[in-house]
Scaffold this motif. Sequence first.
Motif, PDB file in Angstrom:
ATOM      1  N   PHE A  51       0.830  -1.212   0.000  1.00 33.52           N
ATOM      2  CA  PHE A  51       0.000   0.000   0.000  1.00 33.52           C
ATOM      3  C   PHE A  51       0.860   1.256   0.000  1.00 33.52           C
ATOM      4  CE2 PHE A  51      -1.862   3.317   2.756  1.00 33.52           C
ATOM      5  CZ  PHE A  51      -2.852   3.761   1.886  1.00 33.52           C
ATOM      6  N   HIS A  52       1.871   1.285   0.895  1.00 31.90           N
ATOM      7  CA  HIS A  52       2.715   2.477   0.982  1.00 31.90           C
ATOM      8  C   HIS A  52       3.529   2.673  -0.298  1.00 31.90           C
ATOM      9  CE1 HIS A  52       1.886   3.925   4.983  1.00 31.90           C
ATOM     10  NE2 HIS A  52       1.950   2.694   5.460  1.00 31.90           N
ATOM     11  N   GLU A  53       3.920   1.579  -0.920  1.00 30.27           N
ATOM     12  CA  GLU A  53       4.647   1.697  -2.191  1.00 30.27           C
ATOM     13  C   GLU A  53       3.755   2.332  -3.256  1.00 30.27           C
ATOM     14  OE1 GLU A  53       6.606  -1.156  -5.656  1.00 30.27           O
ATOM     15  OE2 GLU A  53       5.998  -2.027  -3.738  1.00 30.27           O
ATOM     16  N   ALA A  54       2.486   1.876  -3.305  1.00 30.21           N
ATOM     17  CA  ALA A  54       1.555   2.440  -4.281  1.00 30.21           C
ATOM     18  C   ALA A  54       1.263   3.907  -3.974  1.00 30.21           C
ATOM     19  CB  ALA A  54       0.258   1.629  -4.286  1.00 30.21           C
ATOM     20  N   LYS A  55       1.079   4.216  -2.687  1.00 31.94           N
ATOM     21  CA  LYS A  55       0.805   5.590  -2.277  1.00 31.94           C
ATOM     22  C   LYS A  55       1.982   6.498  -2.605  1.00 31.94           C
ATOM     23  CE  LYS A  55      -0.259   8.313   1.867  1.00 31.94           C
ATOM     24  NZ  LYS A  55      -0.486   8.250   3.340  1.00 31.94           N
ATOM     25  N   THR A  56       3.194   6.021  -2.318  1.00 34.35           N
ATOM     26  CA  THR A  56       4.400   6.810  -2.612  1.00 34.35           C
ATOM     27  C   THR A  56       4.541   7.050  -4.108  1.00 34.35           C
ATOM     28  OG1 THR A  56       5.508   5.936  -0.654  1.00 34.35           O
ATOM     29  CG2 THR A  56       6.898   6.883  -2.377  1.00 34.35           C
ATOM     30  N   ALA A  57       4.282   5.998  -4.891  1.00 30.54           N
ATOM     31  CA  ALA A  57       4.376   6.132  -6.348  1.00 30.54           C
ATOM     32  C   ALA A  57       3.391   7.172  -6.865  1.00 30.54           C
ATOM     33  CB  ALA A  57       4.115   4.785  -7.009  1.00 30.54           C
ATOM     34  N   LEU A  58       2.189   7.176  -6.282  1.00 36.14           N
ATOM     35  CA  LEU A  58       1.171   8.134  -6.706  1.00 36.14           C
ATOM     36  C   LEU A  58       1.595   9.563  -6.365  1.00 36.14           C
ATOM     37  CD1 LEU A  58      -1.416   7.217  -8.101  1.00 36.14           C
ATOM     38  CD2 LEU A  58      -2.644   7.634  -5.981  1.00 36.14           C
ATOM     39  N   ASN A  59       2.126   9.746  -5.164  1.00 38.35           N
ATOM     40  CA  ASN A  59       2.587  11.080  -4.748  1.00 38.35           C
ATOM     41  C   ASN A  59       3.746  11.562  -5.622  1.00 38.35           C
ATOM     42  OD1 ASN A  59       0.705  11.267  -2.696  1.00 38.35           O
ATOM     43  ND2 ASN A  59       2.066  10.386  -1.157  1.00 38.35           N
ATOM     44  N   GLU A  60       4.680  10.646  -5.940  1.00 36.44           N
ATOM     45  CA  GLU A  60       5.824  11.031  -6.772  1.00 36.44           C
ATOM     46  C   GLU A  60       5.380  11.363  -8.189  1.00 36.44           C
ATOM     47  OE1 GLU A  60       8.504   7.761  -6.401  1.00 36.44           O
ATOM     48  OE2 GLU A  60       9.316   8.438  -4.472  1.00 36.44           O
ATOM     49  N   ALA A  61       4.410  10.612  -8.696  1.00 33.07           N
ATOM     50  CA  ALA A  61       3.899  10.900 -10.039  1.00 33.07           C
ATOM     51  C   ALA A  61       3.228  12.267 -10.078  1.00 33.07           C
ATOM     52  CB  ALA A  61       2.921   9.806 -10.469  1.00 33.07           C
ATOM     53  N   SER A  62       2.425  12.573  -9.042  1.00 32.43           N
ATOM     54  CA  SER A  62       1.770  13.891  -8.973  1.00 32.43           C
ATOM     55  C   SER A  62       2.803  15.007  -8.884  1.00 32.43           C
ATOM     56  CB  SER A  62       0.836  13.953  -7.756  1.00 32.43           C
ATOM     57  OG  SER A  62      -0.185  12.991  -7.839  1.00 32.43           O
ATOM     58  N   ALA A  63       3.853  14.767  -8.071  1.00 29.75           N
ATOM     59  CA  ALA A  63       4.899  15.779  -7.903  1.00 29.75           C
ATOM     60  C   ALA A  63       5.645  16.020  -9.210  1.00 29.75           C
ATOM     61  CB  ALA A  63       5.868  15.343  -6.811  1.00 29.75           C
ATOM     62  N   GLU A  64       5.917  14.950  -9.961  1.00 31.74           N
ATOM     63  CA  GLU A  64       6.630  15.118 -11.234  1.00 31.74           C
ATOM     64  C   GLU A  64       5.776  15.896 -12.235  1.00 31.74           C
ATOM     65  OE1 GLU A  64       8.382  12.393 -14.884  1.00 31.74           O
ATOM     66  OE2 GLU A  64       8.706  11.756 -12.823  1.00 31.74           O
ATOM     67  N   LEU A  65       4.490  15.571 -12.284  1.00 32.41           N
ATOM     68  CA  LEU A  65       3.602  16.289 -13.191  1.00 32.41           C
ATOM     69  C   LEU A  65       3.503  17.758 -12.799  1.00 32.41           C
ATOM     70  CD1 LEU A  65       1.651  16.315 -15.534  1.00 32.41           C
ATOM     71  CD2 LEU A  65      -0.130  15.431 -14.011  1.00 32.41           C
ATOM     72  N   LYS A  66       3.431  18.024 -11.491  1.00 31.67           N
ATOM     73  CA  LYS A  66       3.355  19.400 -11.003  1.00 31.67           C
ATOM     74  C   LYS A  66       4.612  20.172 -11.353  1.00 31.67           C
ATOM     75  CE  LYS A  66       2.148  21.960  -6.811  1.00 31.67           C
ATOM     76  NZ  LYS A  66       1.771  21.830  -5.373  1.00 31.67           N
ATOM     77  N   ALA A  67       5.764  19.519 -11.193  1.00 36.40           N
ATOM     78  CA  ALA A  67       7.032  20.171 -11.531  1.00 36.40           C
ATOM     79  C   ALA A  67       7.115  20.473 -13.023  1.00 36.40           C
ATOM     80  CB  ALA A  67       8.190  19.282 -11.101  1.00 36.40           C
ATOM     81  N   GLU A  68       6.599  19.570 -13.825  1.00 38.67           N
ATOM     82  CA  GLU A  68       6.613  19.764 -15.278  1.00 38.67           C
ATOM     83  C   GLU A  68       5.798  20.999 -15.674  1.00 38.67           C
ATOM     84  OE1 GLU A  68       7.767  18.732 -19.144  1.00 38.67           O
ATOM     85  OE2 GLU A  68       8.246  17.543 -17.371  1.00 38.67           O
ATOM     86  N   LEU A  69       4.720  21.246 -14.937  1.00 36.18           N
ATOM     87  CA  LEU A  69       3.822  22.353 -15.270  1.00 36.18           C
ATOM     88  C   LEU A  69       4.275  23.689 -14.688  1.00 36.18           C
ATOM     89  CD1 LEU A  69       0.428  20.547 -14.514  1.00 36.18           C
ATOM     90  CD2 LEU A  69       1.499  20.845 -16.745  1.00 36.18           C
ATOM     91  N   SER A  70       5.291  23.668 -13.823  1.00 36.12           N
ATOM     92  CA  SER A  70       5.677  24.878 -13.095  1.00 36.12           C
ATOM     93  C   SER A  70       6.398  25.913 -13.954  1.00 36.12           C
ATOM     94  CB  SER A  70       6.566  24.509 -11.902  1.00 36.12           C
ATOM     95  OG  SER A  70       7.784  23.913 -12.344  1.00 36.12           O
ATOM     96  N   ASP A  71       6.865  25.524 -15.110  1.00 39.10           N
ATOM     97  CA  ASP A  71       7.548  26.449 -16.006  1.00 39.10           C
ATOM     98  C   ASP A  71       6.586  27.560 -16.443  1.00 39.10           C
ATOM     99  OD1 ASP A  71       9.026  27.767 -17.907  1.00 39.10           O
ATOM    100  OD2 ASP A  71       9.090  26.106 -19.329  1.00 39.10           O
ATOM    101  N   GLU A  72       6.981  28.823 -16.247  1.00 43.15           N
ATOM    102  CA  GLU A  72       6.115  29.946 -16.604  1.00 43.15           C
ATOM    103  C   GLU A  72       5.816  29.981 -18.098  1.00 43.15           C
ATOM    104  OE1 GLU A  72       7.407  33.676 -15.158  1.00 43.15           O
ATOM    105  OE2 GLU A  72       7.580  33.029 -13.058  1.00 43.15           O
ATOM    106  N   GLN A  73       6.713  29.431 -18.913  1.00 44.23           N
ATOM    107  CA  GLN A  73       6.519  29.393 -20.359  1.00 44.23           C
ATOM    108  C   GLN A  73       6.138  27.988 -20.826  1.00 44.23           C
ATOM    109  OE1 GLN A  73       6.602  32.180 -22.220  1.00 44.23           O
ATOM    110  NE2 GLN A  73       6.986  33.295 -20.304  1.00 44.23           N
ATOM    111  N   PHE A  74       5.477  27.241 -19.958  1.00 43.03           N
ATOM    112  CA  PHE A  74       5.193  25.833 -20.233  1.00 43.03           C
ATOM    113  C   PHE A  74       4.455  25.642 -21.558  1.00 43.03           C
ATOM    114  CE2 PHE A  74       1.836  22.601 -20.035  1.00 43.03           C
ATOM    115  CZ  PHE A  74       2.617  21.451 -20.031  1.00 43.03           C
TER     116      PHE A  74
END
Length: 569
Positions: A51-74
């Motif tokens: 469960f924690h592995e799946a939860k961690t993977a989900l959080n990391e995936a969300s964080a990566e997507l969020k970081a990808e979108l953070s570029d002001e000129q995205f």
Amino acid sequence: MNRLRLNVAGYSLVTTMLVITIFFLLGLTTLTVAIQQARLTTVRVENVESFHEAKTALNEASAELKAELSDEQFLVSHGIFTPSQWDAFLGINEDAPGPDTMAGKLKARYGVNMEDVSYRLYNIPTNSVFLRALDLSKPFTDGHHERTVKRRIFLTNAPSFLKYALGSKETLVLNGGVYVEQGNVYAGRSAYISNAANYVKKGGELTVGPIDAGLPASTNDSIWHIHDKLLFSCTQTSSCWKAGNGAFQMEDGLFDEGWPANAVRPLIQQETDDFIDIDFDRTLKDKLLQAAGLSPLSPETQQSYIERIENDRQPPLDLARELYQEGKLARVETNAETPYEQSINQMPKDKPLWLDAEGEEITLYRDIDVQQNGQNQWLIVNGDLHIEGPMKSTATVRGNLIVFGDLMLTGNLALNASIYVTGKTAIYNSHIDGTDGKGLVLLSKGTLDIARINEFQNPSESPNLKGYFYTDSSATIYAVGSYLYIEGGLFARGNGTLAPDADRSGLVINAFRGRIEPKDGEPGNFIPSSDMQKSRLIIKYNPRVLVEQGTGLPFVNRISLVADRLEVK
């Protein structure tokens, strides 16, 4: 004699063997139980780890997507100019997303699946807007069953204020027992809390509540984003504020830095994301142009859209008049014999409606329907607007509104609408609910004043005010005699203008936790409570209230991510 001795010895041997056998069986049973317990413990540990592995993977995936979108000129850097290009970048609506898409990357790196539920669950017109509702999920093992951990995220080019349950880009003042049942809090400069509760009597007398109204509170997962953690508190009840010169004035010397030592302290931290702001006039012009059929996404109308929205010398009202003269808005014809509501409802809705009161006030009492094929069309009002619902039944409003003037909402109303107001907004003596499963998103350029809502009612289990309320200026909310359970949010950007009846710019809330018994129409007897659900102002942030309004929301040129709660199925 020897025979007797032999018999005794035989019995002793049998007894000894029996005891040994019993102990052996007991030991074997104990060993078996221990092995089974060890196996169960191992299984439980493996299940928890899974469960924690799946939860961690989900959080990391969300964080990566969020970081990808953070570029002001995205959008520009990825060549995304249309909704179809946005979908291609995400890799949604494909049976097997490519390795260069976000869905493909998250699947390869984290084993996380991405599903688009925008249209199926929310009827979002994905061919014309960038708003997306996505389910990120990953399976995990629970005993002999396979389960799934899931988080719904919303990708939107909406401004930052829509992420918070309540807040202000300037000062946030929370007096009394407001309860944030769900969602985060934001203060762009500083925050002040007290156990006082201010209210205004019907005759206009400014009054500080005479009893401990409780301190603001929130759930454990609520984060208070406060600039440099500048939070100040006062627990001197009626001494925290004084009334004079037409406003409640803060006694600065009684506000100490930090949360009170004997109170439950929420999680306070600095916001790490950039605050994505809006230009109210520019947003209003965008809504006018797109309502009139001029879109930045269309090659035929793109140039005209850009030229007009970039023209800072033309205010939104002049643009609305120009669009009407060009025939892109349909005028609502009125006369003394025909109610405004009848004229509006009978009009074709193939164009936005233009109701020109030439700056005078219009009052609507009955149902308003400004929809075409179930989609909200726009009603543009030149003048002050008062929507007055009945007290014993409900008036329903369907459609989006732009009001060039002040707005007042009173009575019982059910709204499926986005409303933009260039002047002040007041909500008095009102009960506002959603309709068609949707709610209200209200944006006011002028001050926002909410008071005398569901007066002296006792707290209930369900929200009585569904919507998101924003002002580009300052706001004051009263929930002392009133009772508000808001499903949505409150945000006052603050522009230096003082909040109504206050000496601060930003969002000012006054709330009592407990029951109020009236006396001569005013709060007479205060019965405090420690139960958070007895707060007379509860905020339950719900991003669906925002998603439901689709094209009516204000948009900016950046994409942000808003995450819903984690679910296990």
